[in-house]
Design a protein around this motif. Sequence first.
Motif, mmCIF file in Angstrom:
data_model
loop_
_atom_site.group_PDB
_atom_site.id
_atom_site.type_symbol
_atom_site.label_atom_id
_atom_site.label_comp_id
_atom_site.label_asym_id
_atom_site.label_seq_id
_atom_site.Cartn_x
_atom_site.Cartn_y
_atom_site.Cartn_z
ATOM 1 N N GLU A 110 12.510 5.957 -5.375
ATOM 2 C CA GLU A 110 12.118 4.763 -4.616
ATOM 3 C C GLU A 110 13.123 4.406 -3.533
ATOM 4 O OE1 GLU A 110 10.769 1.441 -6.934
ATOM 5 O OE2 GLU A 110 9.701 2.749 -8.312
ATOM 6 N N ASP A 111 14.379 4.835 -3.683
ATOM 7 C CA ASP A 111 15.384 4.578 -2.653
ATOM 8 C C ASP A 111 15.073 5.338 -1.370
ATOM 9 O OD1 ASP A 111 16.770 2.894 -4.358
ATOM 10 O OD2 ASP A 111 18.150 4.466 -5.037
ATOM 11 N N ASP A 112 14.273 6.397 -1.474
ATOM 12 C CA ASP A 112 13.897 7.186 -0.303
ATOM 13 C C ASP A 112 12.716 6.596 0.445
ATOM 14 O OD1 ASP A 112 15.885 9.080 -0.762
ATOM 15 O OD2 ASP A 112 14.585 10.295 -2.035
ATOM 16 N N VAL A 113 12.105 5.583 -0.124
ATOM 17 C CA VAL A 113 10.926 4.978 0.494
ATOM 18 C C VAL A 113 11.391 3.953 1.524
ATOM 19 C CG1 VAL A 113 8.824 3.651 0.090
ATOM 20 C CG2 VAL A 113 9.592 5.327 -1.594
ATOM 21 N N THR A 114 11.247 4.341 2.781
ATOM 22 C CA THR A 114 11.630 3.448 3.872
ATOM 23 C C THR A 114 10.465 3.293 4.842
ATOM 24 O OG1 THR A 114 12.434 5.200 5.337
ATOM 25 C CG2 THR A 114 14.021 4.298 3.744
ATOM 26 N N GLY B 196 0.164 8.332 -5.180
ATOM 27 C CA GLY B 196 -0.805 9.374 -4.868
ATOM 28 C C GLY B 196 -0.127 10.669 -4.465
ATOM 29 N N LEU B 197 0.933 10.571 -3.656
ATOM 30 C CA LEU B 197 1.675 11.758 -3.245
ATOM 31 C C LEU B 197 2.358 12.427 -4.434
ATOM 32 C CD1 LEU B 197 3.301 10.356 0.020
ATOM 33 C CD2 LEU B 197 1.452 12.053 -0.123
ATOM 34 N N GLU B 198 2.915 11.615 -5.316
ATOM 35 C CA GLU B 198 3.560 12.179 -6.504
ATOM 36 C C GLU B 198 2.555 12.956 -7.348
ATOM 37 O OE1 GLU B 198 7.305 9.279 -7.490
ATOM 38 O OE2 GLU B 198 5.343 8.629 -8.223
ATOM 39 N N ASP B 199 1.378 12.391 -7.518
ATOM 40 C CA ASP B 199 0.332 13.078 -8.288
ATOM 41 C C ASP B 199 -0.160 14.329 -7.568
ATOM 42 O OD1 ASP B 199 0.467 11.189 -10.292
ATOM 43 O OD2 ASP B 199 -1.305 10.084 -9.628
ATOM 44 N N LYS C 268 0.820 -1.207 0.000
ATOM 45 C CA LYS C 268 0.000 0.000 0.000
ATOM 46 C C LYS C 268 0.855 1.259 0.000
ATOM 47 C CE LYS C 268 -3.931 -2.338 1.977
ATOM 48 N NZ LYS C 268 -4.851 -2.497 3.076
ATOM 49 N N VAL C 269 2.067 1.186 0.577
ATOM 50 C CA VAL C 269 2.968 2.336 0.568
ATOM 51 C C VAL C 269 3.273 2.750 -0.867
ATOM 52 C CG1 VAL C 269 5.364 3.032 0.994
ATOM 53 C CG2 VAL C 269 4.016 2.070 2.839
ATOM 54 N N VAL C 270 3.450 1.769 -1.745
ATOM 55 C CA VAL C 270 3.729 2.078 -3.150
ATOM 56 C C VAL C 270 2.582 2.877 -3.753
ATOM 57 C CG1 VAL C 270 4.122 1.084 -5.438
ATOM 58 C CG2 VAL C 270 5.245 0.092 -3.434
ATOM 59 N N GLU C 271 1.359 2.497 -3.463
ATOM 60 C CA GLU C 271 0.201 3.216 -3.983
ATOM 61 C C GLU C 271 0.095 4.613 -3.364
ATOM 62 O OE1 GLU C 271 -1.524 2.188 -6.578
ATOM 63 O OE2 GLU C 271 -0.279 0.386 -6.592
#
Length: 88
Positions: free
Chosen positions: A61-65, A50-53, A43-46
């Motif tokens: 994606e390397d910042d996604v922790t 949403g945040l990008e949009d 769900k984090v990916v989704e």
Amino acid sequence: MTEATPHTIAATVIDCVKAEVPAVPTDVEQDAELAAFGLNSMKVVEVLFGLEDAFDIAIDEDDVTEDTFASVNSIVTFLAEENNVADR
């Protein structure tokens, strides 16, 4: 363009999280652990999309922790520090 305030950034973050995890209340404590409501790695990916949009940004994606997406506050801090969202 109107400058975004921390409140509007947080409200947008909550909207993006709620779109994927409806169990998150609109008035969620901003330090509450989002995983407790069902936010998981899929769900984090989704939420990320949403945040990008919503903010018209690209998030590496390397910042996604796990820490970045732990709470509304951690996401807001990440957006402000890494993506200059507050400056838009």
